[in-house]
Design an enzyme around this catalytic site. Structure first.
Site, PDB file in Angstrom:
ATOM      1  N   LYS A  68       0.836  -1.209   0.000  1.00  0.00           N
ATOM      2  CA  LYS A  68       0.000   0.000   0.000  1.00  0.00           C
ATOM      3  C   LYS A  68       0.872   1.261   0.000  1.00  0.00           C
ATOM      4  CE  LYS A  68      -3.898   2.012   2.432  1.00  0.00           C
ATOM      5  NZ  LYS A  68      -5.061   1.694   3.226  1.00  0.00           N
ATOM      6  N   MET A  93     -12.757   4.127  -2.730  1.00  0.00           N
ATOM      7  CA  MET A  93     -13.032   2.983  -1.840  1.00  0.00           C
ATOM      8  C   MET A  93     -11.823   2.459  -1.066  1.00  0.00           C
ATOM      9  SD  MET A  93     -16.196   2.860  -2.064  1.00  0.00           S
ATOM     10  CE  MET A  93     -16.654   1.338  -1.224  1.00  0.00           C
ATOM     11  N   HIS A 112     -19.904  11.437   2.295  1.00  0.00           N
ATOM     12  CA  HIS A 112     -20.382  10.163   2.827  1.00  0.00           C
ATOM     13  C   HIS A 112     -21.917  10.152   2.765  1.00  0.00           C
ATOM     14  CE1 HIS A 112     -20.158   6.496   5.141  1.00  0.00           C
ATOM     15  NE2 HIS A 112     -21.132   6.952   5.905  1.00  0.00           N
TER      16      HIS A 112
END
Ligand code: GRF
Length: 190
Positions: A68, A93, A112
């Site tokens: 990552k 995401m 959101h």
């Protein structure tokens, strides 16, 4: 004519919020310019808006990075080259690491699909219906290291009807989101 801040929008899917931001940013008094579109999903439909509106796209295949950190380093490199000053997450995401968030501290915002602090995470509409809530909505907030928990910039709400399903509610809230995101960006820079 305002001195527009350079913005990168991060997406993973359809990019309808991305388009609402781009459309608004084409107005001369809007405080940001969408300079770059970044996605972790090379098949993201939202990439088409890059072509339509002539904006640089960076389709990064998340799976092709071993760690990552490597993926995020690549993004940071792009942001630096493009001199990005603010990041808008719009249906992105992947969860950003603390290190990444710290390196853009206070300059990352997200939308959101719930009235935070209610329903952090996924499946927000069904959870609102299951709890017999009368109101649903969306929240634009700063991103901090805790998921969906940063300072709230703006919320918009609507009434949940008796015959509501998660998908009807999703469509209605998404329309609200398209108003809320540009409004929140104006608010930040007002
Ligand atoms: C929106 O509902 C947003 O609130 C959530 O993901 C969805 C993205 O939709 N984070 P789109 O890709 O902008 O159409």
């Amino acid at each position: 004519m305002v001195n527009k801040k350079k913005c990168a929008v991060f997406i993973s899917g359809n990019g309808s919020n991305l388009e609402s931001i781009i459309k608004e940013s084409n107005k001369s008094d809007f405080p940001i310019k969408v300079e770059s579109i970044i996605t972790d999903n090379i098949n993201s439909r939202g990439l088409n808006f890059g072509k339509t509106y002539n904006i640089k796209c960076y389709p990064l295949d998340y799976k092709s990075f071993i760690k990552k950190e490597d993926f995020e380093s690549k993004i940071l490199e792009i942001l630096s080259i493009d001199k990005i000053e603010i990041i808008c997450l719009a249906g992105y995401m992947k969860i950003l690491s603390s290190l990444f968030i710290k390196s853009f501290d206070g300059l990352i915002i997200n939308i959101h699909p719930s009235l935070l602090p209610k329903y952090k995470g996924l499946d927000t509409h069904q959870r609102a219906i299951d709890n017999n809530d009368t109101l649903a909505g969306c929240t634009v907030h700063y991103v901090n290291e805790e998921l969906d928990s940063g300072e709230i910039i703006l919320q918009k709400s609507l009434k949940i009807s008796h015959e509501e399903t998660a998908s009807t509610l999703q469509r209605k809230v998404l329309k609200l989101e398209h108003l809320a995101y540009p409004e929140a960006i104006r608010k930040i820079f007002s």
